[in-house]
Write a protein that holds these residues in place. Structure first.
Motif, PDB file in Angstrom:
ATOM      1  N   ARG A 418      -0.125  -6.400  -0.366  1.00  0.00           N
ATOM      2  CA  ARG A 418      -0.153  -5.549   0.530  1.00  0.00           C
ATOM      3  C   ARG A 418      -0.818  -4.077   0.023  1.00  0.00           C
ATOM      4  N   LEU A 419      -1.855  -3.722   0.843  1.00  0.00           N
ATOM      5  CA  LEU A 419      -2.631  -2.693   0.264  1.00  0.00           C
ATOM      6  C   LEU A 419      -2.613  -1.694   1.337  1.00  0.00           C
ATOM      7  N   ARG A 420      -2.051  -0.528   1.359  1.00  0.00           N
ATOM      8  CA  ARG A 420      -2.063   0.368   2.573  1.00  0.00           C
ATOM      9  C   ARG A 420      -2.710   1.901   2.001  1.00  0.00           C
ATOM     10  N   ALA A 421      -3.697   2.227   3.138  1.00  0.00           N
ATOM     11  CA  ALA A 421      -4.212   3.594   2.801  1.00  0.00           C
ATOM     12  C   ALA A 421      -4.132   4.538   3.844  1.00  0.00           C
ATOM     13  N   ALA A 422      -3.836   5.795   3.613  1.00  0.00           N
ATOM     14  CA  ALA A 422      -3.678   6.945   4.820  1.00  0.00           C
ATOM     15  C   ALA A 422      -4.170   8.036   4.461  1.00  0.00           C
TER      16      ALA A 422
END
Length: 429
Positions: A418-422
């Motif tokens: 999982r790759l998550r960017a905010a």
């Protein structure tokens, strides 16, 4: 022994003689200033009619200070500072070797340059006089021992015995006196050259403000190089990864599935055209040109990115919430690159596996999440076989997000990568 070697080092070091040349050049440059002012001073003194008004020596003494003033004013001419720095680097060994000398742009730097010119040219003039007198007298003293008419040879010299012929003992001692005088000149010049080497960084070197500006320029240059490296890595890397997978798959099924092979070749051609346009854009940035053939991609091109990834064979599910057109330009472009690099990493490290891309756009923030199955959880930067891949992609994404004030999370858990960017731009508005 070390003391003797240190004492004799000015005689054997090449720096002594190159600095000697540097000082003599300063004296040569000073002569036109001095002669011009001395001629004017002699005319003024002659018009006064006082005692000694016609003396050239008096004119030289009177004209010395105005000549040095003209020398100092020369520092305000363009190119004088950099020219002086080049001359110092060439002849004054060890001075300004690692210094970046820019053209004088402030009154303080011009004043320092003017002071350097005054010191260089006045010291050079003194060294020129010492060289002419010292070498001449040394030669006269050396020739006294063998000259058939030593009295005539000594006439007009600085020999202290006046016009009387030198005694035999004096004739024997004269060459030694000449050698001592020559050594005195050399050591004097060596000392003056060493002093110039110490003064050059102080008067010609960059000031504290110039050093700070140069450091800031280096930081900005490095940041720009890193940005261009990220552009190349993300855009060209994605295209090459897609081309590699498509070409490998087409080679395996070229005999059994000609239709897929044709489709793969068309996709390869499209990826190559896209990569060429992206490369032309980055090269335009390197040449400081306006990009004309490849506008920077943003979230408006996300559908094309998803379709290109599907053409490789990956099952991409895209879920977009909100209006990507409402995202500020810089955030939209950087988010597109993050999505591109995230999909590229899936293709490079996991192959054409099912991928879920979720983009949620809010009023002042957005969030991107990319997930794909992985049989063996691997650390960031690991390849399909568990080999280290360098982690440049994740590092580049992290750099992009840090510049935007965003956050990045990447890792494997429960069989999923999982790759998550905010990113939030509330404070920027």
């Amino acid at each position: 022994m070390p003391h003797i070697r240190r004492l004799l080092s000015p005689l054997t070091q090449i720096a002594t003689y190159t600095r000697w040349v540097h000082l003599i050049l300063g004296g040569v440059v000073f002569m036109p200033y001095l002669i011009a002012v001395a001629v004017l001073a002699s005319l003024i003194l002659a018009s006064g009619g006082g005692p000694g008004s016609g003396s050239p020596g008096a004119a030289l003494v009177v004209g010395l200070a105005p000549a040095l003033g003209l020398v100092a004013a020369t520092a305000w001419l363009p190119g004088v500072r950099t020219m002086s720095a080049h001359l110092v680097r060439a002849l004054v060994t060890g001075a300004l070797a690692a210094e970046e000398v820019a053209e004088a742009s402030t009154r303080r730097s011009r004043m320092r340059t003017g002071l350097w010119l005054v010191v260089h040219l006045s010291a050079g003039f003194a060294v020129c006089l010492a060289t002419m007198l010292g070498l001449t007298q040394s030669a006269v003293l050396a020739a006294t021992a063998v000259a058939p008419d030593p009295a005539g040879l000594m006439e007009g010299s600085l020999y202290p015995a006046g016009g009387e012929p030198p005694a035999p003992a004096e004739r024997i001692a004269a060459p030694f006196a000449g050698a001592a005088l020559l050594l005195a000149v050399i050591y004097t010049v060596a000392g003056a050259g060493a002093l110039m080497a110490r003064l050059a960084p102080v008067l010609l070197g960059p000031s504290a403000a110039e050093r700070l500006a140069a450091a800031q320029q280096r930081v900005e240059t490095l940041a720009e190089r890193n940005r261009l490296a990220r552009e190349l890595h993300d855009s060209i890397g994605h295209a090459l990864s897609a081309v590699t997978l498509q070409a490998g798959t087409a080679a395996r099924v070229i005999d059994t599935d000609p239709a897929f092979t044709r489709s793969a070749l068309e996709a390869i051609a499209e990826q190559a055209r896209t990569a060429t346009a992206e490369l032309d854009h980055v090269l335009g940035l390197l040449r400081d040109e306006r990009p004309s053939t490849a506008p920077q991609r943003d979230l408006a091109h996300l559908d094309q990115l998803v379709e290109a990834t599907r053409a490789v064979g990956a099952e991409v599910t895209a879920d977009v919430e909100g209006d990507p057109a409402a995202v500020p330009g810089v955030v939209s472009r950087e988010t597109y690159r993050i999505c591109q690099e995230g999909l590229t990493n899936v293709l490079r490290h996991a192959g054409p596996v099912p991928v879920a891309l979720r983009l949620r756009v809010g009023a002042h923030e957005l969030e991107v999440e990319i997930t794909n199955p992985t049989a063996h959880p691997a650390p960031a930067g690991a390849g399909r076989n568990g080999n280290r891949g360098g982690g440049r992609g994740l590092r580049g994404m992290d750099e992009r997000l840090r510049l935007l004030g965003g956050t990045l999370q990447a890792g494997a858990a429960d069989g999923q990568w999982r790759l998550r960017a905010a990113v939030s731009w509330r404070d920027a508005q």
